[in-house]
Motif scaffolding. Structure first.
Motif, mmCIF file in Angstrom:
data_model
loop_
_atom_site.group_PDB
_atom_site.id
_atom_site.type_symbol
_atom_site.label_atom_id
_atom_site.label_comp_id
_atom_site.label_asym_id
_atom_site.label_seq_id
_atom_site.Cartn_x
_atom_site.Cartn_y
_atom_site.Cartn_z
ATOM 1 N N HIS A 28 0.818 -1.216 0.000
ATOM 2 C CA HIS A 28 0.000 0.000 0.000
ATOM 3 C C HIS A 28 0.852 1.266 0.000
ATOM 4 C CE1 HIS A 28 0.867 -0.527 4.316
ATOM 5 N NE2 HIS A 28 0.709 0.774 4.407
ATOM 6 N N PHE A 29 2.123 1.160 0.366
ATOM 7 C CA PHE A 29 2.992 2.333 0.382
ATOM 8 C C PHE A 29 3.161 2.940 -1.011
ATOM 9 C CE2 PHE A 29 4.643 0.271 4.316
ATOM 10 C CZ PHE A 29 4.329 1.306 5.187
ATOM 11 N N GLN A 30 2.988 2.149 -2.056
ATOM 12 C CA GLN A 30 3.113 2.684 -3.417
ATOM 13 C C GLN A 30 1.837 3.374 -3.903
ATOM 14 O OE1 GLN A 30 4.950 -0.337 -2.704
ATOM 15 N NE2 GLN A 30 6.609 1.165 -2.688
ATOM 16 N N GLY A 31 0.776 3.327 -3.110
ATOM 17 C CA GLY A 31 -0.447 4.021 -3.480
ATOM 18 C C GLY A 31 -1.113 3.427 -4.710
ATOM 19 N N ASN A 32 -1.757 4.303 -5.481
ATOM 20 C CA ASN A 32 -2.481 3.872 -6.676
ATOM 21 C C ASN A 32 -1.498 3.653 -7.822
ATOM 22 O OD1 ASN A 32 -4.698 3.282 -8.319
ATOM 23 N ND2 ASN A 32 -4.845 5.399 -9.018
ATOM 24 N N ILE A 33 -1.440 2.442 -8.343
ATOM 25 C CA ILE A 33 -0.471 2.069 -9.369
ATOM 26 C C ILE A 33 -1.177 1.920 -10.721
ATOM 27 C CG2 ILE A 33 1.139 0.275 -10.136
ATOM 28 C CD1 ILE A 33 1.649 -0.356 -7.181
ATOM 29 N N ASP A 34 -0.582 2.492 -11.761
ATOM 30 C CA ASP A 34 -1.076 2.324 -13.122
ATOM 31 C C ASP A 34 -0.387 1.103 -13.718
ATOM 32 O OD1 ASP A 34 -1.648 2.416 -15.836
ATOM 33 O OD2 ASP A 34 -1.535 4.597 -15.957
ATOM 34 N N TRP A 35 -1.039 -0.046 -13.617
ATOM 35 C CA TRP A 35 -0.400 -1.298 -14.004
ATOM 36 C C TRP A 35 -0.193 -1.417 -15.508
ATOM 37 C CZ3 TRP A 35 2.388 -3.946 -10.869
ATOM 38 C CH2 TRP A 35 2.124 -3.882 -9.494
ATOM 39 N N SER A 36 -0.968 -0.710 -16.302
ATOM 40 C CA SER A 36 -0.730 -0.733 -17.743
ATOM 41 C C SER A 36 0.604 -0.077 -18.074
ATOM 42 C CB SER A 36 -1.872 -0.040 -18.489
ATOM 43 O OG SER A 36 -1.947 1.336 -18.151
ATOM 44 N N PHE A 61 -3.900 -4.958 -1.609
ATOM 45 C CA PHE A 61 -3.506 -6.245 -2.168
ATOM 46 C C PHE A 61 -4.378 -6.698 -3.326
ATOM 47 C CE2 PHE A 61 -4.141 -10.929 -2.188
ATOM 48 C CZ PHE A 61 -2.987 -11.231 -2.887
ATOM 49 N N VAL A 62 -5.678 -6.761 -3.127
ATOM 50 C CA VAL A 62 -6.559 -7.288 -4.169
ATOM 51 C C VAL A 62 -6.453 -6.430 -5.429
ATOM 52 C CG1 VAL A 62 -8.951 -7.737 -4.818
ATOM 53 C CG2 VAL A 62 -8.144 -8.379 -2.544
ATOM 54 N N THR A 63 -6.453 -5.108 -5.260
ATOM 55 C CA THR A 63 -6.334 -4.207 -6.415
ATOM 56 C C THR A 63 -5.007 -4.415 -7.127
ATOM 57 O OG1 THR A 63 -7.751 -2.544 -5.380
ATOM 58 C CG2 THR A 63 -6.295 -1.793 -7.137
ATOM 59 N N GLY A 67 -4.595 -6.066 -10.741
ATOM 60 C CA GLY A 67 -4.012 -5.157 -11.711
ATOM 61 C C GLY A 67 -2.854 -5.796 -12.451
ATOM 62 N N MET A 68 -2.009 -6.513 -11.732
ATOM 63 C CA MET A 68 -0.911 -7.243 -12.377
ATOM 64 C C MET A 68 -1.451 -8.258 -13.380
ATOM 65 S SD MET A 68 1.529 -8.255 -9.165
ATOM 66 C CE MET A 68 1.917 -7.092 -7.866
ATOM 67 N N LYS A 69 -2.389 -9.064 -12.919
ATOM 68 C CA LYS A 69 -2.919 -10.139 -13.768
ATOM 69 C C LYS A 69 -3.571 -9.579 -15.031
ATOM 70 C CE LYS A 69 -3.542 -14.072 -12.192
ATOM 71 N NZ LYS A 69 -2.812 -15.375 -12.249
ATOM 72 N N SER A 70 -4.256 -8.449 -14.894
ATOM 73 C CA SER A 70 -4.964 -7.877 -16.035
ATOM 74 C C SER A 70 -4.012 -7.408 -17.127
ATOM 75 C CB SER A 70 -5.838 -6.701 -15.579
ATOM 76 O OG SER A 70 -5.045 -5.566 -15.239
ATOM 77 N N GLN A 71 -2.758 -7.149 -16.764
ATOM 78 C CA GLN A 71 -1.774 -6.660 -17.721
ATOM 79 C C GLN A 71 -0.765 -7.735 -18.137
ATOM 80 O OE1 GLN A 71 -2.097 -3.678 -19.134
ATOM 81 N NE2 GLN A 71 -3.944 -3.419 -17.874
ATOM 82 N N HIS A 200 17.155 -6.422 -5.646
ATOM 83 C CA HIS A 200 18.468 -5.779 -5.712
ATOM 84 C C HIS A 200 18.442 -4.299 -5.397
ATOM 85 C CE1 HIS A 200 17.696 -3.880 -9.691
ATOM 86 N NE2 HIS A 200 17.008 -4.982 -9.941
ATOM 87 N N SER A 201 17.242 -3.712 -5.224
ATOM 88 C CA SER A 201 17.157 -2.295 -4.888
ATOM 89 C C SER A 201 15.840 -1.998 -4.191
ATOM 90 C CB SER A 201 17.267 -1.438 -6.153
ATOM 91 O OG SER A 201 17.074 -0.062 -5.854
ATOM 92 N N SER A 202 15.864 -1.035 -3.281
ATOM 93 C CA SER A 202 14.641 -0.560 -2.639
ATOM 94 C C SER A 202 14.276 0.838 -3.120
ATOM 95 C CB SER A 202 14.812 -0.536 -1.112
ATOM 96 O OG SER A 202 15.834 0.396 -0.749
ATOM 97 N N LYS A 203 15.027 1.367 -4.056
ATOM 98 C CA LYS A 203 14.845 2.750 -4.504
ATOM 99 C C LYS A 203 14.681 2.834 -6.019
ATOM 100 C CE LYS A 203 17.526 4.554 -0.599
ATOM 101 N NZ LYS A 203 16.326 4.995 0.139
ATOM 102 N N GLY A 204 13.976 1.861 -6.576
ATOM 103 C CA GLY A 204 13.774 1.850 -8.012
ATOM 104 C C GLY A 204 12.723 2.851 -8.463
ATOM 105 N N LYS A 205 12.780 3.184 -9.738
ATOM 106 C CA LYS A 205 11.790 4.056 -10.368
ATOM 107 C C LYS A 205 11.173 3.300 -11.538
ATOM 108 C CE LYS A 205 12.929 7.564 -7.737
ATOM 109 N NZ LYS A 205 12.006 8.037 -6.671
ATOM 110 N N VAL A 206 9.856 3.229 -11.562
ATOM 111 C CA VAL A 206 9.145 2.499 -12.613
ATOM 112 C C VAL A 206 7.972 3.342 -13.083
ATOM 113 C CG1 VAL A 206 7.753 0.441 -13.118
ATOM 114 C CG2 VAL A 206 9.818 0.226 -11.732
ATOM 115 N N GLU A 207 7.783 3.415 -14.385
ATOM 116 C CA GLU A 207 6.644 4.139 -14.937
ATOM 117 C C GLU A 207 5.343 3.576 -14.373
ATOM 118 O OE1 GLU A 207 6.342 6.746 -17.079
ATOM 119 O OE2 GLU A 207 8.511 7.034 -16.909
ATOM 120 N N GLY A 208 4.436 4.481 -13.966
ATOM 121 C CA GLY A 208 3.157 4.063 -13.415
ATOM 122 C C GLY A 208 3.134 4.010 -11.903
ATOM 123 N N ILE A 209 4.318 4.215 -11.268
ATOM 124 C CA ILE A 209 4.407 4.197 -9.806
ATOM 125 C C ILE A 209 5.047 5.494 -9.347
ATOM 126 C CG2 ILE A 209 5.411 3.055 -7.786
ATOM 127 C CD1 ILE A 209 5.369 0.454 -9.347
#
Length: 220
Positions: A28-36, A61-63, A67-71, A200-209
């Protein structure tokens, strides 16, 4: 050599791009994630926090899982292990309820137990090992149809906080947390099998997050 060139060389050294797939783990710390957008960025695998101890449920969790599965992201869930505040049976029941909520596929989706020092400060290494071994086998025998759950841990936590020599945990696929290393340190429990996931990292940057996210390399 410029700073940029040095950075590229370092990334090529610690990121085995041609060998492994990209993964992330979230809560939940990542908030609302754009899984697409996450999927479009090249992330193939994901783990979402689902539960902790006997009663806690991660609100996202459920969201996140759906969200992962849908993409088309290979999805999994992890449970934060508590050695003293909850019995193995209580934790198993909490896990089972969360899996039912999400449509988890017990024959395919990955289930991990997150073994850390936080929240387990009062537990002895023997208590950590005893209760973890009981939970591992409860999940294997009553939920996962003979499959072992993954174990997430760091080299220091496993060797210092868990009396791992008491039992054979090697059947559990290893999800190792070892940040900014050229390769992770694999403890003696898995010396003949190595790791399956490497955080390997706790400080990654990913599009959608928004903000930081844990990054993983995945073998399988």
């Amino acid at each position: 050599m410029s700073v940029r060139q040095k950075r590229i060389i370092m990334e090529q050294t610690i990121n085995p791009i041609n060998e492994f797939k990209k993964g992330i783990d979230v809560s939940h710390f990542q908030g609302n994630i754009d899984w697409s957008r996450v999927a479009a960025s090249g992330i193939c695998y994901g783990m979402a926090k689902m539960s902790e101890g006997a009663t806690y449920t991660d609100e996202r969790f459920v969201t996140n899982f759906k969200g992962m599965k849908s993409q088309g992201i290979a999805a999994g869930g992890y449970h934060y292990f508590r050695a003293l505040s909850s019995s193995a049976q209580q934790q198993r029941d909490n896990i089972c309820a969360r899996l039912n909520d999400s449509g988890f596929d017990l024959t395919q989706d990955r289930l991990a137990i997150d073994v850390e020092a936080g929240g387990n400060e009062g537990a002895t290494p023997d208590q950590m090992a005893d209760n973890l071994y009981e939970l591992v086998n409860l999940l294997k025998d009553s939920l996962l149809n003979g499959r072992f759950p993954y174990i997430y841990t760091s080299p220091s936590v496993w060797t210092e906080k868990v009396a791992w020599k008491k039992y054979d945990f090697s059947g559990c696929p290893l999800w190792i947390a070892h940040w900014s290393a050229t390769e992770p340190k694999v403890t003696d429990t898995w010396k003949d099998k190595s790791w399956c996931w490497w955080q390997h990292s706790s400080k990654g940057k990913v599009e959608g997050i928004v903000g930081n996210v844990d990054l993983d390399w995945v073998k399988s």
